[in-house]
Design a protein around this motif. Structure first.
Motif, PDB file in Angstrom:
ATOM      1  N   GLU A  97      32.120  34.424  36.915  1.00 53.14           N
ATOM      2  CA  GLU A  97      31.823  33.455  37.979  1.00 53.14           C
ATOM      3  C   GLU A  97      31.657  34.122  39.347  1.00 53.14           C
ATOM      4  O   GLU A  97      31.072  33.536  40.258  1.00 53.14           O
ATOM      5  N   PHE A  98      32.188  35.345  39.490  1.00 53.02           N
ATOM      6  CA  PHE A  98      32.108  36.058  40.774  1.00 53.02           C
ATOM      7  C   PHE A  98      31.047  37.165  40.781  1.00 53.02           C
ATOM      8  O   PHE A  98      30.886  37.855  41.790  1.00 53.02           O
ATOM      9  N   ASP A  99      30.348  37.341  39.675  1.00 50.10           N
ATOM     10  CA  ASP A  99      29.426  38.475  39.575  1.00 50.10           C
ATOM     11  C   ASP A  99      28.335  38.461  40.640  1.00 50.10           C
ATOM     12  O   ASP A  99      27.921  39.514  41.130  1.00 50.10           O
ATOM     13  N   LYS A 100      27.853  37.285  41.003  1.00 51.53           N
ATOM     14  CA  LYS A 100      26.693  37.200  41.898  1.00 51.53           C
ATOM     15  C   LYS A 100      27.039  37.331  43.376  1.00 51.53           C
ATOM     16  O   LYS A 100      26.186  37.671  44.190  1.00 51.53           O
ATOM     17  N   ARG A 119      34.733  25.893  41.429  1.00 54.75           N
ATOM     18  CA  ARG A 119      35.162  27.284  41.427  1.00 54.75           C
ATOM     19  C   ARG A 119      36.194  27.530  42.526  1.00 54.75           C
ATOM     20  O   ARG A 119      35.976  27.231  43.689  1.00 54.75           O
ATOM     21  N   ASN A 120      37.321  28.079  42.128  1.00 57.95           N
ATOM     22  CA  ASN A 120      38.360  28.474  43.079  1.00 57.95           C
ATOM     23  C   ASN A 120      38.090  29.910  43.513  1.00 57.95           C
ATOM     24  O   ASN A 120      37.479  30.682  42.785  1.00 57.95           O
ATOM     25  N   GLU A 121      38.540  30.286  44.699  1.00 56.88           N
ATOM     26  CA  GLU A 121      38.418  31.678  45.119  1.00 56.88           C
ATOM     27  C   GLU A 121      39.602  32.072  45.998  1.00 56.88           C
ATOM     28  O   GLU A 121      40.351  31.209  46.482  1.00 56.88           O
ATOM     29  N   PRO A 122      39.815  33.377  46.194  1.00 52.11           N
ATOM     30  CA  PRO A 122      41.029  33.850  46.861  1.00 52.11           C
ATOM     31  C   PRO A 122      41.302  33.233  48.233  1.00 52.11           C
ATOM     32  O   PRO A 122      42.469  33.031  48.593  1.00 52.11           O
ATOM     33  N   MET A 123      40.279  32.901  49.005  1.00 59.28           N
ATOM     34  CA  MET A 123      40.535  32.354  50.343  1.00 59.28           C
ATOM     35  C   MET A 123      41.370  31.079  50.300  1.00 59.28           C
ATOM     36  O   MET A 123      42.022  30.729  51.285  1.00 59.28           O
ATOM     37  N   ASN A 124      41.389  30.395  49.144  1.00 67.12           N
ATOM     38  CA  ASN A 124      42.167  29.158  49.029  1.00 67.12           C
ATOM     39  C   ASN A 124      43.665  29.387  48.931  1.00 67.12           C
ATOM     40  O   ASN A 124      44.435  28.428  48.819  1.00 67.12           O
ATOM     41  N   ILE A 125      44.087  30.639  48.998  1.00 66.22           N
ATOM     42  CA  ILE A 125      45.517  30.934  48.975  1.00 66.22           C
ATOM     43  C   ILE A 125      46.247  30.232  50.122  1.00 66.22           C
ATOM     44  O   ILE A 125      47.428  29.882  50.011  1.00 66.22           O
ATOM     45  N   LYS A 126      45.540  29.988  51.211  1.00 66.43           N
ATOM     46  CA  LYS A 126      46.153  29.302  52.351  1.00 66.43           C
ATOM     47  C   LYS A 126      46.606  27.894  51.967  1.00 66.43           C
ATOM     48  O   LYS A 126      47.563  27.369  52.539  1.00 66.43           O
ATOM     49  N   ILE A 127      45.918  27.282  51.007  1.00 63.33           N
ATOM     50  CA  ILE A 127      46.279  25.932  50.571  1.00 63.33           C
ATOM     51  C   ILE A 127      47.637  25.962  49.868  1.00 63.33           C
ATOM     52  O   ILE A 127      48.488  25.091  50.092  1.00 63.33           O
ATOM     53  N   SER A 128      47.856  26.979  49.026  1.00 62.11           N
ATOM     54  CA  SER A 128      49.176  27.142  48.388  1.00 62.11           C
ATOM     55  C   SER A 128      50.251  27.300  49.447  1.00 62.11           C
ATOM     56  O   SER A 128      51.307  26.652  49.391  1.00 62.11           O
ATOM     57  N   CYS A 129      49.987  28.165  50.415  1.00 59.54           N
ATOM     58  CA  CYS A 129      50.957  28.434  51.482  1.00 59.54           C
ATOM     59  C   CYS A 129      51.264  27.169  52.275  1.00 59.54           C
ATOM     60  O   CYS A 129      52.428  26.858  52.561  1.00 59.54           O
ATOM     61  N   GLU A 130      50.225  26.439  52.611  1.00 59.58           N
ATOM     62  CA  GLU A 130      50.375  25.220  53.416  1.00 59.58           C
ATOM     63  C   GLU A 130      51.257  24.187  52.717  1.00 59.58           C
ATOM     64  O   GLU A 130      52.138  23.581  53.333  1.00 59.58           O
ATOM     65  N   HIS A 131      51.044  24.003  51.415  1.00 63.46           N
ATOM     66  CA  HIS A 131      51.828  23.001  50.678  1.00 63.46           C
ATOM     67  C   HIS A 131      53.278  23.441  50.486  1.00 63.46           C
ATOM     68  O   HIS A 131      54.200  22.616  50.567  1.00 63.46           O
TER      69      HIS A 131
END
Length: 270
Positions: free
Chosen positions: A15-18, A225-237
């Motif tokens: 999913e990240f190849d492109k 598709r999830n991607e690493p930048m969404n880590i902030k959402i985990s932190c926020e919650h």
């Protein structure tokens, strides 16, 4: 080390190849300082090792075999000892580059296991990978879907002490058995839509929590598709549930990650 550490990410996924460069850039702009890349299938190992060289000091590899394996063209099957046999030599040959063994574990979801024999082979494969991790003094990055209790029991039976349980989907009472054993639990961005994950975070001490994205899966919006930048959402919650600042969560989870994955710092120093 400042910034977030994504402790469980499938950055080698097709999913990240492109647009991988753009995904990495967005992750860094979101404040990520390191990604722990995990393998599911034997054929992924060379790709993950290659990405860890291309994005040196940012992508850190774990190798292992997942309890559920892809069966071309689009079906799945339970793992076999033959699958493990393909990846063990790669682990042995590249152990100095690895920060952990993973993604390993058990998956007793009914459509993935045909019966008791599949479960028994999964246990054998998991136990052998725990032994590998102990031999090389590496942590295990663990999958436990529909198998939280047997996973924690097997980890304890095998004497595993360096453990990350990713996206744990079991009961709080079972998770707390892991906490008592000193295990860590990583939280993906799907916490935004998961009452179970929110209950888990409320019960588990911050000293036992880490951040992950499990990209490209387990994002804040189902089937996107999830991607690493969404880590902030985990932190926020986590911050909201614990009643602390995002900065506090970031610092605590990063310290926890470096405690469990000390080779991140060692490899950075080289």
């Amino acid at each position: 080390m400042e910034g977030y550490i994504d402790c469980h990410c499938h950055i080698s996924a097709e999913e990240f190849d492109k647009d991988l460069d753009e995904v990495i850039t967005r992750g860094k702009e979101a404040g990520i300082s390191a990604i722990v890349a995990v393998a599911e299938f034997p054929w992924e190992a060379p790709k993950i090792l290659s990405l860890s060289q291309k994005y040196k000091d940012f992508i850190f590899p774990c190798l292992g075999v997942h309890p559920v394996q892809a069966e071309p063209p689009d079906s799945q099957r339970s793992v076999t000892l033959e699958d493990l046999g393909q990846v063990e030599p790669v682990i042995n040959d590249n152990v100095e580059k690895l920060v952990g063994i993973g993604e390993v574990g058990l998956d007793f979801t009914p459509y993935n296991v045909k019966g008791a024999s599949d479960k028994d082979v999964q246990r054998q494969v998991f136990a052998r990978q725990i032994d590998l991790a102990k031999k090389f003094d590496l942590p295990v990055n663990v999958h436990s879907r529909s198998a939280g209790r047997p996973v924690i029991q097997l980890l304890k039976d095998q004497g595993a002490t360096k453990v990350l349980l990713h996206a744990f989907d079991g009961k709080v009472s079972v998770a707390l058995q892991g906490v008592q054993s000193g295990y860590f639990f990583s939280v993906p961005p799907c916490i935004a839509r998961s009452e179970q994950k929110q209950k888990l975070v409320k019960a588990i001490p911050l000293e036992n929590l880490m951040l992950e994205t499990d990209s490209p899966a387990l994002g804040p919006v189902k089937l996107e598709r999830n991607e690493p930048m969404n880590i902030k959402i985990s932190c926020e919650h986590i911050a909201r549930i614990k009643g602390v600042s995002m900065e506090t969560v970031m610092q605590a989870t990063t310290q926890n990650a470096l405690k469990l994955f000390p080779k991140i710092k060692q490899l950075l120093a080289k």
